[in-house]
Design a protein around this motif. Sequence first.
Motif: not given
Length: 288
Positions: A27, A30, A48
């Motif tokens: 989490s 990115v 992400e």
Amino acid sequence: MSIVVTGATGLLGRLVITELLHRVPASSVVAVVRDKAKAADLAERGIELRVADYDEPETLAGPFGAGDRVLLISGSEVGRRVPQHAAVVSAAKAAGVAQLAYTGILGGPEADFLLADEHRATERAILDSGLPHTFLRNGWYTENYTANLAPVLAHGAVVGNAGEGRIASAARADYAAAAAAVLTGPLEEHLGRAYELSGDVSWSLAEYAAEVARQTGREIAYTEVPAAAHLEILVGAGVPQPFAEILVDVDAAIARGALAARGDDLSRLIGRPTTPLAETVAAALATS
């Protein structure tokens, strides 16, 4: 705050992502990609995805946020990288990132071969921007050679114009581990630093040929040719002329010792010795 990796679906980018996941939760990571479909496996790992393209500066407004730690992996399109990298630097500055780490080349401003030109220009752009930064001056990847074993095995020869010059290479995964360490370690330890990253042991192309011969049981030797002849061979094999000229120039730089430097930055950052040549050769032969 996120750890943002550009070029995340490339060979180095994927390895950096893997190394980061050993250190931080998914989490926190990115991945900046051009094509989400090619990064579906990263999304499945909880990372992400943010879409952006070095060639489209308007797409770079979204991937970075204030306080992010960003890895700018140098583009692969030689000759286009200065404006590409400048667009990332501009976007990172506008976002107020806490760290911009850049994968440059061994020697930095002292590197005197063609392939280094765009890296030197990028480092200068980063310095001029005033961004908090870390320079990861990567030496040669051993895979630059082992990924091209097919013609070596077919012809029984490693061909070049590098003379007896030595190469302090390391595996791509070693450089990825160093990047992950810099992106997750204490900011104050890494900001403003330029790490000269190279392997613990250097080798010549003759020694590389001998190692491939040892592991395959075949007769393989290094064949030294003049630069002009090497250029002709590369172009004849389908390498575009401009890139072939760069490769020949790199061999000349190797002959001058430009890629022979052996320091301890890389092994110190990754907390272990760098991957030996023999190990990377064995891995390549196992998949060839």
